[in-house]
Design a protein around this motif. Structure first.
Motif, PDB file in Angstrom:
ATOM      1  N   LEU A  47      35.105  -7.279 -20.234  1.00 46.71           N
ATOM      2  CA  LEU A  47      34.734  -6.780 -21.509  1.00 46.71           C
ATOM      3  C   LEU A  47      35.174  -6.949 -22.699  1.00 46.71           C
ATOM      4  O   LEU A  47      36.403  -6.560 -22.869  1.00 46.71           O
ATOM      5  CB  LEU A  47      34.664  -5.103 -21.196  1.00 46.71           C
ATOM      6  N   GLY A  54      30.866  -2.362 -29.349  1.00 45.56           N
ATOM      7  CA  GLY A  54      31.176  -1.904 -27.999  1.00 45.56           C
ATOM      8  C   GLY A  54      30.012  -1.111 -27.457  1.00 45.56           C
ATOM      9  O   GLY A  54      29.996  -1.068 -26.046  1.00 45.56           O
ATOM     10  N   ALA A  55      29.138  -0.589 -28.204  1.00 41.19           N
ATOM     11  CA  ALA A  55      27.898   0.224 -27.405  1.00 41.19           C
ATOM     12  C   ALA A  55      27.028  -0.796 -26.805  1.00 41.19           C
ATOM     13  O   ALA A  55      26.401  -0.535 -25.997  1.00 41.19           O
ATOM     14  CB  ALA A  55      27.156   0.921 -28.782  1.00 41.19           C
ATOM     15  N   THR A  57      28.040  -3.049 -25.051  1.00 42.49           N
ATOM     16  CA  THR A  57      28.508  -3.083 -23.640  1.00 42.49           C
ATOM     17  C   THR A  57      28.221  -1.911 -22.640  1.00 42.49           C
ATOM     18  O   THR A  57      28.074  -1.896 -21.684  1.00 42.49           O
ATOM     19  CB  THR A  57      30.201  -3.341 -23.825  1.00 42.49           C
ATOM     20  N   TRP A  58      28.365  -0.929 -23.537  1.00 41.26           N
ATOM     21  CA  TRP A  58      27.927   0.527 -23.004  1.00 41.26           C
ATOM     22  C   TRP A  58      26.400   0.327 -22.400  1.00 41.26           C
ATOM     23  O   TRP A  58      26.409   0.888 -21.072  1.00 41.26           O
ATOM     24  CB  TRP A  58      28.029   1.580 -23.893  1.00 41.26           C
ATOM     25  N   LEU A  61      26.895  -1.619 -19.094  1.00 36.67           N
ATOM     26  CA  LEU A  61      27.228  -1.041 -17.906  1.00 36.67           C
ATOM     27  C   LEU A  61      26.335  -0.004 -17.599  1.00 36.67           C
ATOM     28  O   LEU A  61      26.186   0.090 -16.168  1.00 36.67           O
ATOM     29  CB  LEU A  61      28.616  -0.120 -18.502  1.00 36.67           C
ATOM     30  N   ASP A  62      25.688   0.687 -18.286  1.00 43.76           N
ATOM     31  CA  ASP A  62      24.624   1.449 -18.075  1.00 43.76           C
ATOM     32  C   ASP A  62      23.581   0.950 -17.130  1.00 43.76           C
ATOM     33  O   ASP A  62      23.081   1.616 -16.019  1.00 43.76           O
ATOM     34  CB  ASP A  62      24.224   2.198 -19.268  1.00 43.76           C
ATOM     35  N   ASN A  84      35.548   1.459 -22.684  1.00 45.88           N
ATOM     36  CA  ASN A  84      34.670   1.483 -21.902  1.00 45.88           C
ATOM     37  C   ASN A  84      34.920   1.732 -20.377  1.00 45.88           C
ATOM     38  O   ASN A  84      34.546   2.361 -19.551  1.00 45.88           O
ATOM     39  CB  ASN A  84      33.749   0.254 -21.924  1.00 45.88           C
ATOM     40  N   LEU A  88      34.325   4.873 -17.965  1.00 43.75           N
ATOM     41  CA  LEU A  88      33.682   4.497 -16.716  1.00 43.75           C
ATOM     42  C   LEU A  88      34.472   4.806 -15.409  1.00 43.75           C
ATOM     43  O   LEU A  88      33.830   5.505 -14.426  1.00 43.75           O
ATOM     44  CB  LEU A  88      33.244   2.997 -16.486  1.00 43.75           C
ATOM     45  N   LEU A 104      29.939   7.705 -19.857  1.00 48.32           N
ATOM     46  CA  LEU A 104      30.034   6.932 -21.298  1.00 48.32           C
ATOM     47  C   LEU A 104      28.949   7.393 -22.066  1.00 48.32           C
ATOM     48  O   LEU A 104      29.374   7.147 -23.438  1.00 48.32           O
ATOM     49  CB  LEU A 104      29.258   5.441 -20.438  1.00 48.32           C
ATOM     50  N   TRP A 108      30.206   8.068 -26.234  1.00 50.42           N
ATOM     51  CA  TRP A 108      29.741   7.365 -27.564  1.00 50.42           C
ATOM     52  C   TRP A 108      28.848   8.410 -28.288  1.00 50.42           C
ATOM     53  O   TRP A 108      29.329   8.347 -29.450  1.00 50.42           O
ATOM     54  CB  TRP A 108      28.772   6.193 -26.997  1.00 50.42           C
ATOM     55  N   LYS A 343      22.920   0.109 -27.496  1.00 55.49           N
ATOM     56  CA  LYS A 343      22.935   0.292 -26.120  1.00 55.49           C
ATOM     57  C   LYS A 343      21.779  -0.191 -25.399  1.00 55.49           C
ATOM     58  O   LYS A 343      21.593  -0.845 -24.397  1.00 55.49           O
ATOM     59  CB  LYS A 343      23.030   1.926 -25.892  1.00 55.49           C
TER      60      LYS A 343
END
Length: 374
Positions: A47, A54-55, A57-58, A61-62, A84, A88, A104, A108, A343
């Motif tokens: 990451l 970075g949101a 990446t959130w 991941l979500d 993150n 996680l 997560l 955020w 996101k």
């Protein structure tokens, strides 16, 4: 008396049946869990860092957690990527996949709440036109200029950092240390030696996360055991090698935020400064990718023993077409609407990549490493 004994025996049989049923139910749940786990494909994630970006990446991941076709066994992260990863792992220990997604989301949301009190906000014109950049924000422009002539030791002698408060409030590092299913690696840059330092699960603390995100123009160096550290992006954004030296994974999925290539030549001072940062923070990633490609070609040519050298399958999730137009200053924009927007971009990118490439995972790379990074 006999009647009491009979009733007691009936009650005992009932209790034993309940216990047997409960144990059977638990075994069935465990069996279903193991079956789901065995049907998933194991991958490691790398990451990148990038502030509020970075949101994105959130979102990735979500979606990957929700989809549940992949088993995330290890994560390497830098800066926002490190945050993150730690969040996680914390949530996963507390509540499995659903716990990780919820953690997560909480993290955020908390970032956006704290950012509301920041003096650095979008200008009214940018809000009106839907521009996520801070380039025309008077407070951002003043801060940007000041940070280039005054160090954080002068500007912020008390070393006040709201981000640290968020990290310490939102992440239970005891959970992170106990996370056995997902290994976490976070990197920072040793200020004295210029070398990379990789913190493993048992070594992760709020200091390690803050060190990984320590931009020296904004924050004072983070000292750990008497050693000062700066942002891990200088030496690994993110580091790939911990994922194949310390885990059995062959498949590594890079979640990339910072663009590698831009077609336009930067001309303004801010554009030049931003592009220099992108090149600097991608430099080590480029070197690692070239090394991976070199080893893979040597294995293919029979010059290296595949029993001694691991073939790594590289993959990438990005959204260059949507991320590239965003100004570097938007990395400091933590408005909830912007974070939620990123996101959703991340979720779409993850779905698109996974639907197109799931069958290839474990069999081949889906990223042309030489073509992109060569």
């Amino acid at each position: 008396m006999r009647h009491d004994v009979v009733e007691m025996n009936v009650a005992l049989r009932h209790i034993l049946r309940q216990r047997t049923n409960r144990n059977t139910g638990e075994r069935q749940i465990m069996a279903r869990t193991q079956q789901r786990k065995s049907n998933r494909k194991p991958v490691a994630l790398a990451l990148q860092g990038g502030g509020a970006h970075g949101a994105f990446t959130w979102g990735v991941l979500d979606y990957l957690l929700e989809d549940n076709r992949l088993e995330i066994t290890a994560i390497s992260g830098t800066s926002a990527g490190a945050m993150n990863a730690a969040v996680l792992a914390d949530g996963y220990v507390e509540g499995g996949i659903d716990g990780a997604r919820a953690a997560l989301d909480r993290f955020w949301r908390r970032v956006s709440e704290v950012a509301m009190a920041s003096p650095i906000q979008r200008s009214p014109l940018d809000v009106l036109t839907g521009n996520w950049s801070l380039d025309f924000s008077p407070s951002y422009v003043a801060f940007d200029l000041l940070s280039r002539v005054v160090s954080p030791y002068q500007l912020n002698p008390l070393n006040i950092n709201p981000l640290r408060d968020i990290i310490e409030e939102m992440i239970d590092f005891d959970h992170v240390h106990r996370c056995k299913d997902i290994q976490v690696f976070v990197c920072a840059t040793n200020v004295h030696t210029g070398k990379i330092r990789v913190f493993k699960c048992g070594e992760l603390t709020s200091d390690a996360i803050m060190a990984s995100a320590c931009l020296p123009q904004i924050f004072q160096a983070v000292e750990i055991d008497g050693v000062p550290y700066w942002d891990g992006g200088f030496m690994g954004n993110p580091p790939i090698y911990p994922l194949f030296y310390n885990t059995p994974n062959r498949d590594v999925v890079l979640v990339q935020i910072n663009p590698i290539e831009r077609k336009d030549t930067p001309q303004t001072a801010r554009e030049i400064f931003n592009r220099v940062n992108e090149i600097s923070f991608n430099a080590t990633l480029l070197r690692e990718m070239r090394a991976i490609d070199f080893v893979t070609r040597l294995i293919d040519d029979g010059q290296l023993d595949p029993e001694k050298y691991r073939r790594v399958y590289m993959h990438r999730i990005d959204a260059d077409e949507e991320i590239k137009p965003l100004s570097s200053s938007s990395k400091l924009n933590a408005e909830w609407a912007f974070l939620a927007h990123l996101k959703e971009i991340g979720r779409r990118a993850a779905k698109s990549w996974l639907d197109a490439n799931f069958d290839k995972i474990g069999k081949s790379s889906t990223l042309d490493v030489k073509g992109v990074y060569g």
